[in-house]
Write a protein that holds these residues in place. Sequence first.
Motif, PDB file in Angstrom:
ATOM      1  N   ASN A  25       0.831  -1.208   0.000  1.00 27.85           N
ATOM      2  CA  ASN A  25       0.000   0.000   0.000  1.00 27.85           C
ATOM      3  C   ASN A  25       0.860   1.251   0.000  1.00 27.85           C
ATOM      4  N   LEU A  26       1.901   1.263   0.815  1.00 24.29           N
ATOM      5  CA  LEU A  26       2.799   2.418   0.876  1.00 24.29           C
ATOM      6  C   LEU A  26       3.458   2.667  -0.473  1.00 24.29           C
ATOM      7  N   ASN A  28       2.475   1.792  -3.432  1.00 22.61           N
ATOM      8  CA  ASN A  28       1.470   2.295  -4.375  1.00 22.61           C
ATOM      9  C   ASN A  28       1.157   3.766  -4.132  1.00 22.61           C
ATOM     10  N   GLU A  29       1.099   4.181  -2.872  1.00 20.97           N
ATOM     11  CA  GLU A  29       0.857   5.588  -2.551  1.00 20.97           C
ATOM     12  C   GLU A  29       2.040   6.463  -2.949  1.00 20.97           C
ATOM     13  N   LEU A  30       3.254   5.966  -2.785  1.00 15.48           N
ATOM     14  CA  LEU A  30       4.434   6.741  -3.168  1.00 15.48           C
ATOM     15  C   LEU A  30       4.465   7.011  -4.666  1.00 15.48           C
ATOM     16  N   HIS A  32       2.254   8.212  -6.298  1.00 10.42           N
ATOM     17  CA  HIS A  32       1.472   9.432  -6.538  1.00 10.42           C
ATOM     18  C   HIS A  32       2.149  10.693  -6.017  1.00 10.42           C
ATOM     19  N   GLN A  33       3.401  10.599  -5.607  1.00 11.36           N
ATOM     20  CA  GLN A  33       4.100  11.785  -5.112  1.00 11.36           C
ATOM     21  C   GLN A  33       4.257  12.821  -6.226  1.00 11.36           C
ATOM     22  N   ILE A  99       1.325   6.286   5.623  1.00  9.41           N
ATOM     23  CA  ILE A  99       0.841   6.714   4.308  1.00  9.41           C
ATOM     24  C   ILE A  99       1.057   8.226   4.220  1.00  9.41           C
ATOM     25  N   SER A 102       0.348  13.299  -0.777  1.00  8.40           N
ATOM     26  CA  SER A 102       0.950  13.216  -2.112  1.00  8.40           C
ATOM     27  C   SER A 102       2.057  14.236  -2.358  1.00  8.40           C
TER      28      SER A 102
END
Length: 196
Positions: A25-26, A28-30, A32-33, A99, A102
Motif C-alpha cells: 500500500n505504501l 502504491n501511494e508513493l 502518486h508523489q 501513508i 501526495s
Amino acid sequence: MKTASDSPLISIIIPHKDDAVFLKNLVNELAHQTLNDFEIIIIDSSHDEMKVSKNMFRDDLNFSIKVIHTNNTFPGKARNIGVIEASAEYIAFIDSKSIPVSNWLQQNYDLLNLSNSKIVLGLFRAHASDLNFFQKILKASSYGNSQHVSVPGSMMPKDVFLSSGGFNEEVGAGEDIEWIERLNILNLKVIIANQI
C-alpha cells in the motif's frame, strides 16, 4: 520500473518486517508523489516465508526499488543500512505502516531549501481504524489523537545524516527519540514538517 543510470534526487528508506500488505500500500501511494525523482530502499528483516521481493510490486512504477534482506535487524540499524545504500543526495525516512500525503517529498524538499535548515522532521497522527480493543487502548495511552514529531516523514541531505552519527543500532525501540535529541546537542538546524 525505472532503471536510470543517473542518481535520483531522493532515496526513500523503509525498514520493514512481516507486514507486506502495508508495504505494498505504501509503495502504491508513493507512486502518486508530486516530486517523483526518487528511489526506494527497503531493508527487510522479515521471516523467511514473508520476505519481500521486487516482483510483489507493480512493474509500471517510475522509480527503482532495491530490497536488502537482513536478519532480525532493529529499525535503527535498518535505516543506517539504507542510508549507506542510498545513491541520492537527499534521504527520506518512512515506515511501512505510514501513508504520506501526495506532496510529502515536494514540501519537505522545499522546506529544506527555503528555510536553510539541515533536517526536516516528520509529523504524524496515529490512525485507529481496524484496531482490536487492546490496540485501541494502547493507542489512546501512547499517541492518542495528537500530532507528533517523528523520524518517519523526515528528509535531509545524506551527508548531514552521516555527520549526526546515525541511529543507535543496538536498541529495539527509542532510537528515533534518542537521535532527535542528539540533533539538538549537535546544534543542527531542524525544522518540523508543516503537514501531517
